[in-house]
Design a protein around this motif. Structure first.
Motif, PDB file in Angstrom:
ATOM      1  N   TYR A 268      22.886  -0.645 -49.344  1.00  0.00           N
ATOM      2  CA  TYR A 268      23.976   0.090 -49.990  1.00  0.00           C
ATOM      3  C   TYR A 268      24.877   0.722 -48.920  1.00  0.00           C
ATOM      4  O   TYR A 268      26.100   0.566 -48.956  1.00  0.00           O
ATOM      5  N   ALA A 269      24.263   1.437 -47.980  1.00  0.00           N
ATOM      6  CA  ALA A 269      25.043   2.073 -46.907  1.00  0.00           C
ATOM      7  C   ALA A 269      25.803   1.022 -46.109  1.00  0.00           C
ATOM      8  O   ALA A 269      26.996   1.183 -45.823  1.00  0.00           O
ATOM      9  N   ARG A 270      25.133  -0.065 -45.770  1.00  0.00           N
ATOM     10  CA  ARG A 270      25.788  -1.123 -44.997  1.00  0.00           C
ATOM     11  C   ARG A 270      26.943  -1.746 -45.773  1.00  0.00           C
ATOM     12  O   ARG A 270      28.013  -2.004 -45.218  1.00  0.00           O
ATOM     13  N   SER A 271      26.749  -1.983 -47.065  1.00  0.00           N
ATOM     14  CA  SER A 271      27.810  -2.608 -47.858  1.00  0.00           C
ATOM     15  C   SER A 271      29.054  -1.726 -47.912  1.00  0.00           C
ATOM     16  O   SER A 271      30.175  -2.227 -47.802  1.00  0.00           O
ATOM     17  N   CYS A 272      28.871  -0.417 -48.057  1.00  0.00           N
ATOM     18  CA  CYS A 272      30.027   0.503 -48.093  1.00  0.00           C
ATOM     19  C   CYS A 272      30.718   0.554 -46.738  1.00  0.00           C
ATOM     20  O   CYS A 272      31.954   0.473 -46.658  1.00  0.00           O
ATOM     21  N   ASP A 273      29.940   0.698 -45.673  1.00  0.00           N
ATOM     22  CA  ASP A 273      30.530   0.871 -44.342  1.00  0.00           C
ATOM     23  C   ASP A 273      31.150  -0.407 -43.793  1.00  0.00           C
ATOM     24  O   ASP A 273      32.116  -0.357 -43.031  1.00  0.00           O
ATOM     25  N   SER A 274      30.618  -1.551 -44.181  1.00  0.00           N
ATOM     26  CA  SER A 274      31.176  -2.828 -43.708  1.00  0.00           C
ATOM     27  C   SER A 274      32.156  -3.426 -44.711  1.00  0.00           C
ATOM     28  O   SER A 274      32.704  -4.497 -44.475  1.00  0.00           O
ATOM     29  N   ARG A 275      32.355  -2.731 -45.832  1.00  0.00           N
ATOM     30  CA  ARG A 275      33.267  -3.182 -46.891  1.00  0.00           C
ATOM     31  C   ARG A 275      32.853  -4.546 -47.446  1.00  0.00           C
ATOM     32  O   ARG A 275      33.672  -5.392 -47.755  1.00  0.00           O
ATOM     33  N   ASP A 276      31.546  -4.729 -47.601  1.00  0.00           N
ATOM     34  CA  ASP A 276      30.999  -5.980 -48.133  1.00  0.00           C
ATOM     35  C   ASP A 276      30.718  -5.787 -49.620  1.00  0.00           C
ATOM     36  O   ASP A 276      29.609  -5.436 -50.025  1.00  0.00           O
ATOM     37  N   TRP A 277      31.743  -6.004 -50.429  1.00  0.00           N
ATOM     38  CA  TRP A 277      31.633  -5.709 -51.858  1.00  0.00           C
ATOM     39  C   TRP A 277      30.809  -6.743 -52.599  1.00  0.00           C
ATOM     40  O   TRP A 277      30.273  -6.441 -53.672  1.00  0.00           O
ATOM     41  N   ASP A 278      30.663  -7.945 -52.051  1.00  0.00           N
ATOM     42  CA  ASP A 278      29.745  -8.917 -52.649  1.00  0.00           C
ATOM     43  C   ASP A 278      28.306  -8.428 -52.498  1.00  0.00           C
ATOM     44  O   ASP A 278      27.520  -8.481 -53.454  1.00  0.00           O
ATOM     45  N   LEU A 279      27.956  -7.943 -51.308  1.00  0.00           N
ATOM     46  CA  LEU A 279      26.628  -7.358 -51.096  1.00  0.00           C
ATOM     47  C   LEU A 279      26.432  -6.158 -52.011  1.00  0.00           C
ATOM     48  O   LEU A 279      25.385  -6.016 -52.645  1.00  0.00           O
TER      49      LEU A 279
ATOM     50  N   VAL B  70      40.574   3.331 -45.820  1.00  0.00           N
ATOM     51  CA  VAL B  70      39.891   4.309 -44.972  1.00  0.00           C
ATOM     52  C   VAL B  70      39.533   3.637 -43.646  1.00  0.00           C
ATOM     53  O   VAL B  70      38.855   2.602 -43.634  1.00  0.00           O
ATOM     54  N   PRO B  71      39.994   4.197 -42.508  1.00  0.00           N
ATOM     55  CA  PRO B  71      39.721   3.560 -41.219  1.00  0.00           C
ATOM     56  C   PRO B  71      38.232   3.318 -40.947  1.00  0.00           C
ATOM     57  O   PRO B  71      37.868   2.264 -40.462  1.00  0.00           O
ATOM     58  N   TRP B  72      37.384   4.297 -41.251  1.00  0.00           N
ATOM     59  CA  TRP B  72      35.948   4.068 -41.105  1.00  0.00           C
ATOM     60  C   TRP B  72      35.145   5.121 -41.859  1.00  0.00           C
ATOM     61  O   TRP B  72      35.614   6.225 -42.088  1.00  0.00           O
ATOM     62  N   THR B  73      33.950   4.704 -42.252  1.00  0.00           N
ATOM     63  CA  THR B  73      32.959   5.586 -42.864  1.00  0.00           C
ATOM     64  C   THR B  73      31.607   5.239 -42.246  1.00  0.00           C
ATOM     65  O   THR B  73      31.416   4.133 -41.705  1.00  0.00           O
ATOM     66  N   GLN B  74      30.692   6.169 -42.331  1.00  0.00           N
ATOM     67  CA  GLN B  74      29.340   5.906 -41.858  1.00  0.00           C
ATOM     68  C   GLN B  74      28.381   6.674 -42.767  1.00  0.00           C
ATOM     69  O   GLN B  74      28.379   7.900 -42.783  1.00  0.00           O
ATOM     70  N   HIS B  75      27.606   5.940 -43.537  1.00  0.00           N
ATOM     71  CA  HIS B  75      26.669   6.550 -44.473  1.00  0.00           C
ATOM     72  C   HIS B  75      25.273   6.645 -43.863  1.00  0.00           C
ATOM     73  O   HIS B  75      24.738   5.648 -43.387  1.00  0.00           O
ATOM     74  N   PHE B  76      24.711   7.839 -43.893  1.00  0.00           N
ATOM     75  CA  PHE B  76      23.324   8.060 -43.488  1.00  0.00           C
ATOM     76  C   PHE B  76      22.554   8.455 -44.746  1.00  0.00           C
ATOM     77  O   PHE B  76      22.971   9.381 -45.450  1.00  0.00           O
ATOM     78  N   ILE B  77      21.458   7.778 -45.017  1.00  0.00           N
ATOM     79  CA  ILE B  77      20.639   8.068 -46.195  1.00  0.00           C
ATOM     80  C   ILE B  77      19.252   8.430 -45.701  1.00  0.00           C
ATOM     81  O   ILE B  77      18.651   7.702 -44.909  1.00  0.00           O
ATOM     82  N   SER B  78      18.744   9.581 -46.164  1.00  0.00           N
ATOM     83  CA  SER B  78      17.442  10.060 -45.687  1.00  0.00           C
ATOM     84  C   SER B  78      16.701  10.794 -46.800  1.00  0.00           C
ATOM     85  O   SER B  78      17.214  10.934 -47.914  1.00  0.00           O
TER      86      SER B  78
END
Length: 143
Positions: free
Chosen positions: A19-30, A67-75
């Protein structure tokens, strides 16, 4: 903890990581593969999209594409398993550079997922984002 429980918890954590990777890499298929076809997503705590998987994915694609960039951390992932279903509560921290801003913005809170085991693995059928704080929000008044 038995092996099935351990396996389920690892697989659910993998969904959160993707989920975090899909948002940050803009991979909407994932992104779409992480939810059931009839999933409900609610980002209203940050005055964002609420609706079906495909409606929200399209909204995020249009919005985060600017958005130029985002970085999601999930913990701090807390998983309550009940057979083929799970309630998941996970903290998130999200630094980002928003359009037109020169300073970084940050937000944090919880993701609340209702997950279900499917033939394709664990998927979220409901996601509610509980945003608890937002620093340097573009719409916030300046002091």
């Amino acid at each position: 903890m038995d092996l099935q429980t351990l396996s389920d918890k690892i697989e659910i954590n993998e969904v959160l990581t993707r989920y975090a990777r899909s948002c940050d890499s803009r991979d909407w298929d994932l992104f779409r593969t992480l939810f059931t076809p009839d999933a409900f997503l609610d980002y209203s705590s940050v005055t964002s999209a609420v609706g079906s998987r495909d409606e929200v994915a399209a909204w995020l694609e249009a919005g985060l594409g600017k958005v130029p960039w985002t970085q999601h951390f999930i913990s701090n992932v807390d998983i309550d398993l009940d057979g083929d279903r799970a309630k998941v509560r996970a903290m998130f921290y999200n630094p980002m550079l928003l359009p037109g801003m020169t300073e970084l913005s940050y937000c944090g809170g919880y993701y609340h997922h209702d997950m279900v085991r499917t033939p394709q693995g664990w998927k979220s059928e409901r996601l509610v984002e509980e945003n608890l704080w937002f620093v340097n929000h573009p719409g916030a008044p300046t002091p």
